[in-house]
Design a protein around this motif. Structure first.
Motif, PDB file in Angstrom:
ATOM      1  N   ASP A 148      -3.569  12.042   3.490  1.00  0.00           N
ATOM      2  CA  ASP A 148      -2.440  12.392   2.615  1.00  0.00           C
ATOM      3  C   ASP A 148      -2.216  11.651   1.295  1.00  0.00           C
ATOM      4  O   ASP A 148      -1.639  12.038   0.510  1.00  0.00           O
ATOM      5  CB  ASP A 148      -1.078  12.197   3.638  1.00  0.00           C
ATOM      6  N   ILE A 149      -2.726  10.344   1.472  1.00  0.00           N
ATOM      7  CA  ILE A 149      -2.630   9.428   0.328  1.00  0.00           C
ATOM      8  C   ILE A 149      -3.509   9.982  -0.754  1.00  0.00           C
ATOM      9  O   ILE A 149      -3.133   9.979  -1.929  1.00  0.00           O
ATOM     10  CB  ILE A 149      -3.023   7.875   0.552  1.00  0.00           C
ATOM     11  N   VAL A 150      -4.833  10.655  -0.490  1.00  0.00           N
ATOM     12  CA  VAL A 150      -5.635  11.240  -1.386  1.00  0.00           C
ATOM     13  C   VAL A 150      -5.006  12.285  -2.045  1.00  0.00           C
ATOM     14  O   VAL A 150      -5.102  12.622  -3.119  1.00  0.00           O
ATOM     15  CB  VAL A 150      -7.130  11.395  -0.595  1.00  0.00           C
ATOM     16  N   LYS A 151      -4.345  13.061  -1.129  1.00  0.00           N
ATOM     17  CA  LYS A 151      -3.609  14.317  -1.945  1.00  0.00           C
ATOM     18  C   LYS A 151      -2.492  13.911  -2.981  1.00  0.00           C
ATOM     19  O   LYS A 151      -2.278  14.705  -3.691  1.00  0.00           O
ATOM     20  CB  LYS A 151      -3.211  15.154  -0.544  1.00  0.00           C
ATOM     21  N   GLU A 158      -1.838  10.990  -4.540  1.00  0.00           N
ATOM     22  CA  GLU A 158      -2.427   9.981  -5.607  1.00  0.00           C
ATOM     23  C   GLU A 158      -2.420  10.657  -6.843  1.00  0.00           C
ATOM     24  O   GLU A 158      -1.947  10.247  -7.935  1.00  0.00           O
ATOM     25  CB  GLU A 158      -3.702   9.055  -5.370  1.00  0.00           C
ATOM     26  N   PRO A 159      -3.509  11.781  -7.039  1.00  0.00           N
ATOM     27  CA  PRO A 159      -3.436  12.453  -8.465  1.00  0.00           C
ATOM     28  C   PRO A 159      -1.869  12.969  -8.863  1.00  0.00           C
ATOM     29  O   PRO A 159      -1.771  13.127 -10.050  1.00  0.00           O
ATOM     30  CB  PRO A 159      -4.285  13.794  -8.174  1.00  0.00           C
ATOM     31  N   LEU A 160      -0.852  13.003  -8.152  1.00  0.00           N
ATOM     32  CA  LEU A 160       0.530  13.640  -8.481  1.00  0.00           C
ATOM     33  C   LEU A 160       1.204  12.461  -9.083  1.00  0.00           C
ATOM     34  O   LEU A 160       2.050  12.383  -9.935  1.00  0.00           O
ATOM     35  CB  LEU A 160       1.180  14.323  -7.156  1.00  0.00           C
ATOM     36  N   LEU A 161       1.133  11.207  -8.254  1.00  0.00           N
ATOM     37  CA  LEU A 161       1.621  10.255  -8.736  1.00  0.00           C
ATOM     38  C   LEU A 161       1.399   9.620 -10.064  1.00  0.00           C
ATOM     39  O   LEU A 161       2.238   9.250 -10.859  1.00  0.00           O
ATOM     40  CB  LEU A 161       1.394   8.886  -7.638  1.00  0.00           C
ATOM     41  N   SER A 162       0.228   9.880 -10.623  1.00  0.00           N
ATOM     42  CA  SER A 162      -0.279   9.368 -11.715  1.00  0.00           C
ATOM     43  C   SER A 162       0.728  10.146 -12.953  1.00  0.00           C
ATOM     44  O   SER A 162       0.425   9.639 -14.232  1.00  0.00           O
ATOM     45  CB  SER A 162      -1.811   9.527 -11.929  1.00  0.00           C
ATOM     46  N   GLN A 163       1.010  10.954 -12.637  1.00  0.00           N
ATOM     47  CA  GLN A 163       1.708  12.036 -13.641  1.00  0.00           C
ATOM     48  C   GLN A 163       3.056  11.624 -14.017  1.00  0.00           C
ATOM     49  O   GLN A 163       3.462  11.950 -14.985  1.00  0.00           O
ATOM     50  CB  GLN A 163       1.813  13.649 -13.192  1.00  0.00           C
ATOM     51  N   GLN A 217       0.844  -1.300   0.014  1.00  0.00           N
ATOM     52  CA  GLN A 217      -0.022  -0.022   0.210  1.00  0.00           C
ATOM     53  C   GLN A 217       0.647   1.187  -0.063  1.00  0.00           C
ATOM     54  O   GLN A 217       1.892   1.237   0.984  1.00  0.00           O
ATOM     55  CB  GLN A 217      -0.823   0.027   1.096  1.00  0.00           C
ATOM     56  N   THR A 218       0.470   2.327  -0.709  1.00  0.00           N
ATOM     57  CA  THR A 218       1.178   3.510  -0.771  1.00  0.00           C
ATOM     58  C   THR A 218       1.074   3.993   0.503  1.00  0.00           C
ATOM     59  O   THR A 218       0.059   4.367   1.043  1.00  0.00           O
ATOM     60  CB  THR A 218       0.567   4.337  -1.871  1.00  0.00           C
TER      61      THR A 218
END
Length: 194
Positions: free
Chosen positions: A36-39, A41-46, A27-28
């Motif tokens: 924090d994970i929700v914040k 996650e969108p960055l990681l996909s980039q 798990q991330t």
């Protein structure tokens, strides 16, 4: 089978599959707040898949080294606090090079307006300085560590391995093996004199 039965079977299969994947995939940010994970996650996909995969591979090595380095800091702090009779051991036992490093790092963070990372000067010095502190006070660690030369070799090896881990590099397969062996060497060193 009617449509409702097919849909129910599909949902159950998806739930079972998700459970299996969750058990298999780390798990991330394990232990991190879900906000924090929700914040993040969108960055990681980039990022590219290759970089994300490398990050997952290196995360285990970072975790191991994080625990080891902080355990070494705790060992130093506990040992020197005990010998000095209190938490002011830094002024007595820290070598001058470590004191200079501490003051420089503390000042840099203050001037940047950062939140202080710690009240303990030991948290502001490099890994190399941890070895210097132990070496300059080895007589106080002699009952804990089995051999001064072995300690120096292990700290030197760990410091070299720390570079790619702490500075977002990759460890070659041989260096992963070396890391595992060196961590085992550290714990063998902690068995004390024989």
């Amino acid at each position: 089978m009617n449509t409702e039965d097919i849909l129910e079977l599909f949902v159950l299969k998806c739930a079972a599959l998700k459970r299996e994947v969750d058990e298999f995939v780390p798990q991330t940010g394990s232990g991190a707040d879900s906000k924090d994970i929700v914040k993040i996650e969108p960055l990681l996909s980039q990022f590219s898949t290759n970089i994300r995969n490398n990050a997952m591979e290196m995360a285990a090595h970072y975790k191991l080294f994080y625990m080891l380095e902080n355990e070494i800091r705790r060992l130093i702090d506990d040992t020197l606090t005990e010998h000095s009779g209190g938490p002011d051991w830094w002024d007595i036992y820290a070598p001058e090079s470590a004191k200079i490093e501490y003051r420089a790092n503390l000042q840099r963070e203050q001037e940047a307006g950062f939140t202080p990372r710690s009240e303990n000067p030991l948290d502001y010095v490099t890994f190399g300085h941890l070895g210097d502190i132990i070496r300059s006070n080895y007589s106080l660690f002699g009952g804990i560590l089995s051999n001064q030369k072995a300690m120096g070799r292990i700290m030197y090896s760990l410091n070299n391995l720390r570079g790619p881990i702490a500075h977002c590099g990759l460890l070659a397969e041989d260096e992963v093996d070396r890391l595992m062996l060196t961590v085992k060497d550290w714990f063998r060193l902690l068995e004390g004199p024989k």
